[in-house]
Design a protein around this motif. Structure first.
Motif, short mmCIF file in Angstrom:
data_model
loop_
_atom_site.label_atom_id
_atom_site.label_comp_id
_atom_site.label_asym_id
_atom_site.label_seq_id
_atom_site.Cartn_x
_atom_site.Cartn_y
_atom_site.Cartn_z
N ARG A 93 -2.91 -71.37 -39.05
CA ARG A 93 -3.61 -71.40 -38.35
C ARG A 93 -3.32 -69.92 -37.25
NH1 ARG A 93 -5.69 -76.77 -35.20
NH2 ARG A 93 -7.20 -77.41 -37.22
N SER A 94 -2.22 -69.89 -37.16
CA SER A 94 -1.75 -68.71 -36.64
C SER A 94 -1.55 -67.36 -37.18
CB SER A 94 -0.46 -68.43 -35.74
OG SER A 94 -0.38 -69.76 -34.90
N PHE A 95 -1.29 -67.73 -38.72
CA PHE A 95 -1.60 -66.49 -39.81
C PHE A 95 -3.08 -65.91 -39.85
CE2 PHE A 95 -1.11 -64.68 -44.12
CZ PHE A 95 -0.27 -64.40 -44.31
N ALA A 96 -3.99 -66.90 -40.48
CA ALA A 96 -5.01 -67.38 -40.23
C ALA A 96 -5.86 -66.58 -39.89
CB ALA A 96 -5.65 -68.07 -40.61
N ALA A 97 -5.52 -66.58 -38.17
CA ALA A 97 -6.06 -66.11 -37.06
C ALA A 97 -6.44 -63.94 -36.56
CB ALA A 97 -5.95 -66.71 -35.66
N ALA A 98 -4.36 -64.01 -36.59
CA ALA A 98 -4.06 -62.01 -37.46
C ALA A 98 -4.86 -61.79 -38.38
CB ALA A 98 -2.70 -62.87 -37.36
N LEU A 99 -4.84 -62.74 -39.30
CA LEU A 99 -6.15 -61.57 -40.82
C LEU A 99 -7.24 -61.82 -40.60
CD1 LEU A 99 -4.42 -63.40 -44.25
CD2 LEU A 99 -3.99 -60.69 -43.26
N ASP A 100 -8.17 -62.48 -39.53
CA ASP A 100 -9.41 -62.22 -39.42
C ASP A 100 -9.32 -61.38 -38.74
OD1 ASP A 100 -11.60 -63.61 -39.32
OD2 ASP A 100 -11.23 -64.24 -37.49
N ALA A 101 -8.53 -61.02 -37.41
CA ALA A 101 -8.71 -60.24 -36.61
C ALA A 101 -8.51 -59.00 -37.29
CB ALA A 101 -7.73 -59.89 -35.58
N VAL A 102 -7.81 -58.80 -38.75
CA VAL A 102 -7.35 -57.21 -39.09
C VAL A 102 -8.61 -57.28 -40.13
CG1 VAL A 102 -6.06 -56.16 -40.78
CG2 VAL A 102 -4.61 -57.27 -38.71
N TYR A 103 -8.55 -57.57 -40.74
CA TYR A 103 -10.01 -57.73 -41.79
C TYR A 103 -11.47 -58.05 -41.62
CZ TYR A 103 -6.15 -57.52 -45.50
OH TYR A 103 -5.34 -57.29 -46.37
N ARG A 104 -11.76 -56.81 -41.37
CA ARG A 104 -13.07 -56.68 -40.76
C ARG A 104 -14.59 -55.77 -41.68
NH1 ARG A 104 -14.21 -60.78 -37.63
NH2 ARG A 104 -12.98 -60.73 -35.56
N PRO A 105 -15.21 -56.69 -42.44
CA PRO A 105 -15.96 -55.04 -43.29
C PRO A 105 -16.44 -54.12 -42.11
CG PRO A 105 -17.32 -57.55 -43.29
CD PRO A 105 -15.95 -57.64 -41.78
N PRO A 106 -16.29 -52.94 -42.88
CA PRO A 106 -16.99 -51.75 -42.18
C PRO A 106 -17.84 -51.62 -41.85
CG PRO A 106 -16.60 -51.57 -44.72
CD PRO A 106 -16.49 -52.84 -43.94
N ALA A 107 -17.75 -51.12 -40.30
CA ALA A 107 -18.42 -51.42 -38.87
C ALA A 107 -19.80 -51.08 -39.66
CB ALA A 107 -17.72 -51.02 -37.61
N HIS A 108 -20.11 -49.72 -40.50
CA HIS A 108 -21.10 -49.38 -40.25
C HIS A 108 -22.09 -49.20 -41.46
CE1 HIS A 108 -21.76 -47.35 -36.63
NE2 HIS A 108 -20.09 -47.23 -36.03
N TRP A 109 -21.61 -50.58 -41.65
CA TRP A 109 -21.60 -50.50 -43.82
C TRP A 109 -23.70 -50.91 -43.54
CZ3 TRP A 109 -25.24 -54.98 -44.63
CH2 TRP A 109 -25.63 -55.93 -44.27
N THR A 110 -24.15 -51.63 -42.90
CA THR A 110 -25.55 -51.18 -42.86
C THR A 110 -26.43 -49.77 -43.12
OG1 THR A 110 -26.21 -50.93 -40.91
CG2 THR A 110 -25.95 -53.57 -41.71
N ASP A 111 -25.43 -48.66 -43.02
CA ASP A 111 -25.98 -47.23 -42.97
C ASP A 111 -26.08 -46.81 -44.54
OD1 ASP A 111 -26.29 -46.66 -40.11
OD2 ASP A 111 -23.50 -46.07 -40.09
N ARG A 112 -25.65 -47.83 -45.31
CA ARG A 112 -25.30 -47.14 -46.33
C ARG A 112 -26.23 -48.30 -47.59
NH1 ARG A 112 -20.66 -47.34 -44.31
NH2 ARG A 112 -20.07 -49.13 -45.97
N VAL A 113 -27.50 -48.76 -46.60
CA VAL A 113 -28.17 -49.92 -47.42
C VAL A 113 -29.72 -49.21 -47.41
CG1 VAL A 113 -29.58 -51.89 -47.53
CG2 VAL A 113 -26.96 -51.89 -47.02
N THR A 114 -29.75 -48.46 -48.44
CA THR A 114 -31.00 -48.13 -48.45
C THR A 114 -32.44 -48.81 -48.28
OG1 THR A 114 -30.91 -47.98 -51.04
CG2 THR A 114 -30.61 -45.93 -49.79
N ASP A 115 -33.51 -48.34 -48.01
CA ASP A 115 -35.04 -49.19 -48.20
C ASP A 115 -35.06 -49.96 -49.25
OD1 ASP A 115 -34.84 -48.05 -45.16
OD2 ASP A 115 -36.60 -46.98 -45.87
N ASP A 116 -34.82 -48.79 -50.35
CA ASP A 116 -35.13 -50.23 -51.24
C ASP A 116 -34.07 -50.96 -52.13
OD1 ASP A 116 -33.00 -48.30 -51.96
OD2 ASP A 116 -34.79 -47.75 -53.83
N THR A 117 -32.95 -51.20 -51.06
CA THR A 117 -31.90 -52.41 -51.98
C THR A 117 -32.62 -53.57 -51.12
OG1 THR A 117 -30.15 -50.26 -51.38
CG2 THR A 117 -29.53 -52.56 -51.43
N VAL A 118 -32.48 -54.56 -52.29
CA VAL A 118 -32.98 -55.79 -52.76
C VAL A 118 -31.57 -56.07 -51.61
CG1 VAL A 118 -33.13 -57.55 -53.37
CG2 VAL A 118 -34.13 -55.73 -54.99
N VAL A 119 -32.26 -57.02 -50.10
CA VAL A 119 -31.07 -57.61 -49.61
C VAL A 119 -31.59 -59.58 -49.95
CG1 VAL A 119 -30.43 -58.63 -47.58
CG2 VAL A 119 -31.36 -56.32 -47.99
#
Length: 484
Positions: free
Chosen positions: A367-393
């Motif tokens: 659990r300690s190891f998983a918590a450390a990884l979870d704190a490190v690995y995150r999707p890019p903070a501004h990933w929504t900026d690259r989603v164009t309006d015509d992209t199917v969600v």
């Protein structure tokens, strides 16, 4: 009623469910192990069908000896009649049931049987253990619906379960530790892996070295994967993200770009990588539908459990990715502790912490190891900026990012539920499991608890029969399931 054996229904036959079933059965509990797959093992121990004639199935796995012990233990309990394994059973809800002559107060697990899921099965039990694992987090980008774009776990499942590769030249991209085994497995299978594109800055791993050192076995495992990548000459591209997938009728290339410290794409850094496969992943989400329907407390995205893996609902335990994504070692430890706890509580003896000391230590470290990884690995903070309006969600209802944004800015939607009502995003077959994280990101709101009454679509006729017909003899006690 004293002659009726204690019965446990375990939902999910992955590492956690298997470990719990064996631990409980070894202590006198009759277990019904219910799983949607055709064979035990879950995603982690997924194996090719026997008809494919795989000569070395262990080549696609590590921890193979652990799997062999689990498989042999399950076979022994199946032969002894202490465990019943129901394969290809898709659980859609669990309900509490009152005591009847010859039975105790407990639960009824409702499942749909077979690939067409047209027949219903009811399993009665005194206790329920939820080990339903997790599913991948999908974040859209332009071109993500093209044939040839798959999730990282999907590519791994194709290779493990079908002995097939999704293409000849692949890019593995996203963020998270799953990318390493996927890239190395594809390369070992003969796929040309053109790049492993990771949005993480490796310096974050270095800064977290102290926390990660809590589990040296996991660190060594990661190092072995890195060595295999070098041996297969797979280019590692850190601090980059997928900007767009391109192609006419199917994937032909992927455009990636560098990320700045703020998580935004750095102008002028885009480059095109020709490929016919993109395996992309951004981590896992715990599968909590059944727990939420039973009223179990959810802590963030995870089912909340105590030191014995008990939820706050009496008679309900949870283990594995459902309580927090942390890998097979953690799931095995949690499942073992849960199975022991169920047996002790049903017998009224109470658990013996000393006899479970080793599993408790493994759980704490993992659990300690998983918590450390979870704190490190995150999707890019501004990933929504690259989603164009015509992209199917939302693929089920074909809702685009533009419609989601219009619901927020033009119609005043402030949460996922309101966006759903205004756009139908999340009303399709998957009931929002795939698209809700993306909808929440585009709407700029928190992802709420699912609160789904049913864990999967079910015919209306089965709902009516489940509420009006007698369940028949308790299938968890050794009789055949009650087919509807």
């Amino acid at each position: 009623m004293t002659d009726v054996p204690h019965r446990l229904a375990v939902i999910g036959a992955g590492p956690a469910g298997l470990a719990a079933s064996l631990a409980a059965a070894a202590r006198g509990v009759h277990v019904t192990l219910i799983d949607a797959a055709a064979a035990a093992g879950g995603q982690f121990y997924r194996r090719p069908a026997s008809g494919l004639g795989a000569r070395r199935p262990r080549a696609l796995h590590h921890q193979w000896r652990t799997w062999q012990r689990l498989e042999q233990g399950l076979a022994a309990h199946l032969e002894a009649g202490t465990v019943k394994h129901l394969t290809d059973h898709h659980v859609w809800t669990v309900e509490r049931t009152a005591a009847t002559p010859g039975t105790r107060t407990g639960f009824t697990v409702h499942a749909l049987l077979g690939p067409l899921q047209e027949r219903s099965v009811a399993v009665r039990a005194d206790a329920v253990l939820i080990a339903t694992g997790g599913y991948e987090k999908v974040l859209p980008f332009p071109g993500w619906t093209l044939p040839g774009v798959v999730t990282a776990g999907g590519a791994q499942a194709m290779l493990k379960g079908g002995l097939v590769v999704p293409g000849r030249r692949a890019v593995v991209a996203g963020s998270g530790p799953l990318l390493l085994p996927v890239a190395t497995s594809l390369a070992a299978a003969g796929v040309e892996v053109a790049a492993l594109v990771e949005s993480l800055d490796p310096r974050r791993l270095v800064r977290a070295a102290g926390a990660l050192a809590a589990d040296p076995d996991k660190v060594a495992e990661g190092a072995r994967y890195a060595a295999r990548l070098l041996r297969h000459r797979v280019p590692f591209v850190p601090r980059h993200t997928v900007v767009e997938a391109q192609g006419e009728r199917r994937l032909e290339a992927v455009t990636v770009a560098a990320l700045g410290p703020d998580g935004r794409v750095r102008p002028g850094t885009a480059r095109r990588i020709p490929c016919d496969t993109l395996a992309v992943g951004h981590g896992m989400i715990p599968h909590t539908d059944l727990a939420e329907a039973l009223g179990c407390r959810i802590d963030g995205a995870n089912v909340d459990v105590d030191d014995e893996q008990r939820t706050d609902v009496p008679g309900v335990w949870a283990a594995g990715e459902t309580t927090g994504v942390g890998g097979a070692v953690l799931a095995l430890a949690e499942g073992h502790l849960a199975g022991r706890s169920v047996a002790a509580r049903l017998r009224g003896t109470g658990p013996d912490p000393r006899s479970a000391a080793r599993a408790t230590r493994v759980r704490t470290r993992a659990r300690s190891f998983a918590a450390a990884l979870d704190a490190v690995y995150r999707p890019p903070a501004h990933w929504t900026d690259r989603v164009t309006d015509d992209t199917v969600v939302c693929r089920c209802e074909e809702v685009t990012a533009g419609r989601v944004r219009e619901a927020v800015t033009g119609l005043g939607a402030g949460d996922v539920r309101t966006v759903k009502l205004l756009t139908r995003a999340g009303m399709g077959w998957c009931q929002g499991r795939i698209c809700e994280p993306a909808v929440a990101g585009l709407a700029g709101c928190e992802l709420p608890p699912a609160r789904r009454m049913l864990a999967r679509p079910v015919p209306l006729g089965e709902l009516a029969r489940a509420g009006s017909e007698d369940d028949g003899p308790p299938s968890g006690a050794g009789s055949p399931p009650a087919d509807r």
